[in-house]
Scaffold this motif. Structure first.
Motif, PDB file in Angstrom:
ATOM      1  N   TYR A 100       0.864  -1.221   0.161  1.00  0.00           N
ATOM      2  CA  TYR A 100       0.040  -0.056  -0.001  1.00  0.00           C
ATOM      3  C   TYR A 100       0.842   1.158  -0.197  1.00  0.00           C
ATOM      4  O   TYR A 100       1.949   1.260   0.457  1.00  0.00           O
ATOM      5  CB  TYR A 100      -0.743  -0.036   1.165  1.00  0.00           C
ATOM      6  N   GLN A 156      -5.111   4.796   2.755  1.00  0.00           N
ATOM      7  CA  GLN A 156      -4.536   3.693   2.388  1.00  0.00           C
ATOM      8  C   GLN A 156      -4.851   3.255   1.038  1.00  0.00           C
ATOM      9  O   GLN A 156      -6.156   3.123   0.756  1.00  0.00           O
ATOM     10  CB  GLN A 156      -4.700   2.525   3.188  1.00  0.00           C
ATOM     11  N   CYS A 183     -14.641  -1.641   8.537  1.00  0.00           N
ATOM     12  CA  CYS A 183     -13.948  -2.892   8.303  1.00  0.00           C
ATOM     13  C   CYS A 183     -14.893  -4.104   8.204  1.00  0.00           C
ATOM     14  O   CYS A 183     -16.025  -4.058   9.023  1.00  0.00           O
ATOM     15  CB  CYS A 183     -13.150  -3.228   9.464  1.00  0.00           C
ATOM     16  N   ARG A 227     -12.265   1.893  10.572  1.00  0.00           N
ATOM     17  CA  ARG A 227     -10.870   1.755  10.511  1.00  0.00           C
ATOM     18  C   ARG A 227     -10.500   3.059  11.351  1.00  0.00           C
ATOM     19  O   ARG A 227     -11.109   4.074  11.241  1.00  0.00           O
ATOM     20  CB  ARG A 227     -10.350   1.942   9.113  1.00  0.00           C
ATOM     21  N   GLU A 239      -0.295  -2.701  11.192  1.00  0.00           N
ATOM     22  CA  GLU A 239      -1.878  -2.980  11.613  1.00  0.00           C
ATOM     23  C   GLU A 239      -1.804  -3.710  12.856  1.00  0.00           C
ATOM     24  O   GLU A 239      -2.059  -5.106  12.508  1.00  0.00           O
ATOM     25  CB  GLU A 239      -2.551  -3.417  10.297  1.00  0.00           C
ATOM     26  N   ARG A 298      -6.599  -5.909  13.449  1.00  0.00           N
ATOM     27  CA  ARG A 298      -7.301  -5.716  12.105  1.00  0.00           C
ATOM     28  C   ARG A 298      -8.161  -4.256  12.219  1.00  0.00           C
ATOM     29  O   ARG A 298      -9.012  -4.060  12.855  1.00  0.00           O
ATOM     30  CB  ARG A 298      -8.275  -6.766  11.916  1.00  0.00           C
ATOM     31  N   CYS A 299      -7.659  -3.554  11.110  1.00  0.00           N
ATOM     32  CA  CYS A 299      -8.206  -2.242  10.647  1.00  0.00           C
ATOM     33  C   CYS A 299      -8.038  -1.152  11.839  1.00  0.00           C
ATOM     34  O   CYS A 299      -8.834  -0.283  11.890  1.00  0.00           O
ATOM     35  CB  CYS A 299      -9.905  -2.412  10.621  1.00  0.00           C
ATOM     36  N   TYR A 356      -4.765   0.945  12.867  1.00  0.00           N
ATOM     37  CA  TYR A 356      -3.173   1.007  12.025  1.00  0.00           C
ATOM     38  C   TYR A 356      -2.452   1.987  13.173  1.00  0.00           C
ATOM     39  O   TYR A 356      -3.117   2.541  13.890  1.00  0.00           O
ATOM     40  CB  TYR A 356      -3.673   1.843  10.832  1.00  0.00           C
TER      41      TYR A 356
HETATM   42  C1  MAN Z   1      -8.031  -4.206   3.406  1.00  0.00           C
HETATM   43  C2  MAN Z   1      -6.873  -3.288   4.022  1.00  0.00           C
HETATM   44  C3  MAN Z   1      -6.365  -4.109   5.263  1.00  0.00           C
HETATM   45  C4  MAN Z   1      -7.552  -4.682   6.065  1.00  0.00           C
HETATM   46  C5  MAN Z   1      -8.355  -5.516   5.379  1.00  0.00           C
HETATM   47  C6  MAN Z   1      -9.305  -5.731   6.436  1.00  0.00           C
HETATM   48  O1  MAN Z   1      -7.584  -5.358   2.769  1.00  0.00           O
HETATM   49  O2  MAN Z   1      -7.700  -2.236   4.495  1.00  0.00           O
HETATM   50  O3  MAN Z   1      -5.604  -3.244   5.868  1.00  0.00           O
HETATM   51  O4  MAN Z   1      -7.012  -5.355   7.167  1.00  0.00           O
HETATM   52  O5  MAN Z   1      -8.916  -4.732   4.549  1.00  0.00           O
HETATM   53  O6  MAN Z   1     -10.512  -6.483   5.623  1.00  0.00           O
END
Ligand code: MAN
Length: 534
Positions: free
Chosen positions: A429, A441, A477, A483, A502, A505-506, A508
């Motif tokens: 990213y 992102q 998310c 997020r 991260e 999850r979600c 950051y």
């Molecule tokens: C995307 C990104 C990741 C996140 C997933 C969650 O792929 O935003 O950083 O962990 O979504 O589903």
């Protein structure tokens, strides 16, 4: 002998003279008072008291391991290395004399035969260099911070002055908008009336056109129905048009036909006019598809047009009537002349729609109406322009007020980050931090941007609240929270995002370096850890 191995050290380091402090092996200076050679020893957890000669006798007596600080006898014991020249440390006492050098001063391996080198001074030197570097950065960063504070102060004054100016111009613009609104409304009233007059004339004109068309069609249908050309349409003649059967039961009877003719055997052209309404909706021309009367653009329309022209001024020119249909068919056949120009049969059942279209577009406005429209349009444009300028000024005011009242730190040292963005590209990213605004992102190899949160608040610990930023309410998310991002600030000369992760999850985490977070460095003397414990 293990039992009374005391340190006797004399070190010269960093210009400071240090002297020995006697205590049993593995005991930190802070606990020396619990180990007095001429008194019984009480385990540090208070569980029992033993003769002092059982301290460091390689047999574990105390449950907390405190009687064996310098041997590996107790499984839960800790061995203290003084590490003179570097930094004192504790290691699990199981590592004492295990053949591996753990303490940089080699003291953990006093009886194992391991060939340990004392690396404390070297480590101390390296650490000192590191600390010096950090201190140097902090010093330079702090200088920059002072500059940033000055700039922020100036920036704030500029913005306040600008706000005053813009507020004044807002007042002027408001007055201008109101004046132009009056001009516009004054111009729009006669414009509206003139347009309505024009429309009404066009509606009336269309009604005349439709009526004329209807008449023409009636005449043509009469001729078509009058098979024997005797000047009247009879019941039998009408019956030849089964589509006129009122109940559509498959048999168009004499009496039904007579009914349509108003109860008589036959009608002449004059009487036909009175029964035309009974017939015209259902009637299908015998000359389908080409000769139904009157298809658009056919001769009856020509007549109509003449009539229109006769009745009216040049406001409603001939060309206006069939023009629209011409346009529609042009692409198919440019050569098509009016003779070929027939309404498709399907349209004949849809007389109303066809009629609506047939009059063509409304004729252009007369000069006087057009002048009123132009005048009103000019007034509208000027009004809209002034209103737009007012909206822009209001936006500017909102933005300036927002910026002026923002919490940019105790001395506005973070103000320089406003309206800036900083990026960091990872394997997958591109992360973008726009301080006080948003974090996002974007996949490196295509795909849309995901919001990782918009500015929330300063979120550092109470004593250092400006060390952490929180961005929240980002894109939801999947099966998770919205997020959000924590941005940790550390002191540095540059302004740069150094890492993103991260942790859950979600949620950051960004590491962000900025001089604005640098603190005034404590006066740096030796750069060496303050206390050297022996
Ligand atoms: C995307 C990104 C990741 C996140 C997933 C969650 O792929 O935003 O950083 O962990 O979504 O589903």
């Amino acid at each position: 002998m293990v039992k009374f191995s005391h340190f006797v050290l004399l070190l010269l380091f960093g210009g400071a003279m240090t002297v020995e402090v006697q205590r049993p092996r593995g005991v930190p200076l802070s606990k020396r008072q619990f180990y007095e050679e001429d008194k019984p020893f009480t385990c540090l957890d208070g569980s029992r008291t033993i003769p002092f000669d059982r301290v460091n006798d390689d047999y574990c007596d105390c449950p907390d391991g405190s009687d064996e600080p310098g041997t590996a006898a107790c499984p839960n014991g800790n061995f203290h290395c003084t590490n003179a020249g570097f930094r004192p440390a504790f290691i699990p006492s199981s590592r004492v004399n295990d053949g591996i050098c753990d303490c940089c001063d080699t003291t953990d391996e006093y009886n194992s035969g391991a060939d340990c080198q004392n690396t404390c001074r070297e480590l101390g030197r390296k650490e000192k260099e590191e600390l010096q570097k950090i201190a140097e950065i902090a010093k330079e960063g702090f200088m920059l911070k002072k500059q940033l504070i000055q700039e922020a102060k100036q920036g704030l004054e500029d913005k306040k002055a600008k706000l005053g100016d813009v507020q004044d111009s807002k007042k002027d613009l408001e007055a201008k908008v109101e004046a132009l609104r009056t001009v516009k409304e004054t111009a729009e009233q006669p414009e509206k009336e003139a347009k309505e007059r024009h429309l009404k004339a066009w509606e009336d004109q269309k009604a005349v056109i439709r009526m004329e068309k209807d008449k023409a069609r009636m005449a043509a249908v009469f001729l078509e129905l009058d098979d024997d050309a005797d000047g009247s349409v009879s019941v039998a003649e009408l019956q030849s048009h089964s589509e006129l059967d009122p109940d559509s039961d498959g048999s168009f009877t004499e009496s039904e036909a007579q009914g349509l003719l108003g109860g008589v055997e036959k009608v002449d052209t004059v009487a036909f006019e009175t029964v035309w309404n009974n017939i015209k909706e259902k009637y299908v021309s015998e000359n389908q598809p080409n000769a139904d009367v009157p298809p658009a653009g056919e001769s009856p329309q020509e007549e109509t047009r003449d009539t229109v022209s006769d009745n009216d001024s040049e406001n409603y020119p001939d060309e206006d009537i069939p023009e629209e249909e011409d346009d529609e068919d042009e692409e198919e056949d440019d050569e098509m002349d009016e003779e070929d120009y027939k309404a498709p049969p399907a349209m004949q059942t849809d007389e109303k729609t066809k009629d609506d279209d047939e009059e063509g577009p409304m004729p252009p406005y007369d000069q006087e109406t057009q002048a009123l429209i132009d005048g009103a349009q000019k007034a509208r444009d000027e009004f809209n322009e002034a209103e737009k300028a007012l909206r822009e000024v209001e936006d500017q005011i909102r933005n300036l007020e927002k910026e002026i009242s923002f919490d940019f730190g105790p001395s506005s040292e973070f103000a320089y980050l406003y309206s800036q963005c900083y990026e960091l590209t990872t394997g997958e990213y591109v992360y973008r931090l726009c301080p006080f605004n948003r974090v996002s992102q974007k996949p490196k190899f295509g795909g849309s941007e995901t919001s990782l949160g918009t500015w929330g608040k300063w979120a550092g610990p109470e004593d250092n609240i400006y060390s952490v930023m929180k961005y929240e309410h980002g894109t939801g998310c999947w099966q998770g929270p919205n997020r959000s991002t924590i941005v940790k600030l550390t002191c540095g000369k540059e302004t740069v995002v150094t890492s993103t992760s991260e942790p859950s999850r979600c949620e950051y985490l960004m590491e962000f370096i900025s001089p604005a977070i640098c603190q005034e460095p404590a006066s740096f003397d030796s750069g060496h850890p303050d206390h050297e414990e022996l």
